[in-house]
Design an enzyme around this catalytic site. Structure first.
Site, mmCIF file in Angstrom:
data_model
loop_
_atom_site.group_PDB
_atom_site.id
_atom_site.type_symbol
_atom_site.label_atom_id
_atom_site.label_comp_id
_atom_site.label_asym_id
_atom_site.label_seq_id
_atom_site.Cartn_x
_atom_site.Cartn_y
_atom_site.Cartn_z
ATOM 1 N N HIS A 213 0.830 -1.196 0.000
ATOM 2 C CA HIS A 213 0.000 0.000 0.000
ATOM 3 C C HIS A 213 0.869 1.252 0.000
ATOM 4 O O HIS A 213 2.083 1.196 0.242
ATOM 5 C CB HIS A 213 -0.921 -0.001 1.215
ATOM 6 N N CYS B 69 -0.375 2.813 -4.176
ATOM 7 C CA CYS B 69 -1.146 4.024 -4.421
ATOM 8 C C CYS B 69 -0.264 5.251 -4.178
ATOM 9 O O CYS B 69 0.591 5.245 -3.284
ATOM 10 C CB CYS B 69 -2.362 4.073 -3.499
#
Length: 300
Positions: free
Chosen positions: A86, A127
């Protein structure tokens, strides 16, 4: 990378390792990253797992510091770093801690100061991953980075339901991420000793539809083949060339290997055996024979 001839001792793997034996995994002890794909967990030697997967350990390893397996590169080395997890603006996430862009950048500068590479390529799947490099990474320190997303957008999971099927069963989870799937499948599909870094970037950028694949840093060596970083194209060792050619022959292909240099007949046998079984003991036997062949090639 093993299939493209990089010795296991030159690969360092960080993985939390909570998937293969997870109670929700319908294939215990196995991991798949594409529909009806092969088990990518078989033969995977994880160097750092669980609580050891943290920013401090990662930074010390790439700087060649501390105990355990660390990077032992030098001023002639071509280093490849791949990260997938992430992210958020200005950081990438480890299981329980964050690695901030400034800390990563300082580690890269330390590697430059210590002459730990000649050229470095970094691929990041997360991300807002572009924020790790935009207006941060210099273009004159021989580091080329590509990211799954620009600094302000998400990256996207891939092979999600209903495409998450292996051997007729739904895994119940996305099997990969779009950017990572694109570059890995491109590497598998092409001769990486002729495909350039810039060509791979263009392919991945074109085929990644839900985020903007970005590139940063030094562009001066992107005409070099992908295999200089993900394989052994710089090496003249014949055993490594053999492995590259073996890897290009897909099990589903009608192409057949009709002749093998007799010096590598045993390597061919063990490679074929491992590609059939994916058993740990077969991987170890293959690696043992490869180490022997490397010693012979280096001597003669």
């Amino acid at each position: 990378m093993l299939g493209h001839g990089i010795p296991a001792e030159q690969i360092i793997v960080f993985a939390y390792d909570d998937i293969a034996q997870n109670s929700q995994n319908p294939f215990k002890g196995q991991i798949f990253n594409k529909p009806d794909g092969k088990d990518v967990y078989a033969g995977c030697n994880i160097d750092y797992k669980g609580a050891d997967v943290n920013p401090a350990k990662f930074l010390s390893v790439i700087k060649g510091e501390g105990s355990g397996k660390v990077l032992k590169s030098n001023s002639n080395s071509k280093v490849f770093i791949n990260f997938s997890d992430h992210g958020a603006p200005g950081l990438i996430a480890f299981p329980s801690q964050y690695l901030y862009a400034t800390d990563f950048h300082n580690a890269l500068l330390a590697m430059k100061e210590k002459q730990m590479y000649n050229e470095m390529t970094i691929y990041i799947e997360a991300c807002e991953s572009g924020s790790m490099f935009e207006n941060i990474l210099e273009d004159n320190i021989n580091i080329y980075a590509t990211t799954a997303a620009n600094p302000s957008e998400s990256s996207w999971a891939f092979y999600c339901s209903p495409a998450d099927v292996v051997n007729g069963k739904h895994i119940g989870s996305c099997l990969g991420d779009e950017y990572s799937i694109q570059w890995m499948e491109d590497t598998d599909a092409n001769n990486i000793c002729s495909e350039s870094l810039s060509t791979q970037f263009g392919t991945v950028q074109t085929n990644t539809h839900d985020s903007h694949v970005m590139k940063y840093g030094s562009q001066g060596f992107t005409s070099e083949p992908v295999g200089n970083f993900q394989g052994t194209c710089d090496s003249q060792a014949s055993v490594k060339g053999f492995l590259r050619e073996m890897n290009r022959v897909k099990p589903s292909s009608n192409e057949m290997v009709s002749s093998i240099d007799s010096r590598y007949a045993k390597v061919h046998y063990l490679f074929t055996k491992y590609m059939t079984t994916h058993a740990t003991e077969d991987a170890e036997e293959l690696e043992k024979e490869l180490q022997y062949r490397r010693r012979v090639d280096e001597r003669f």
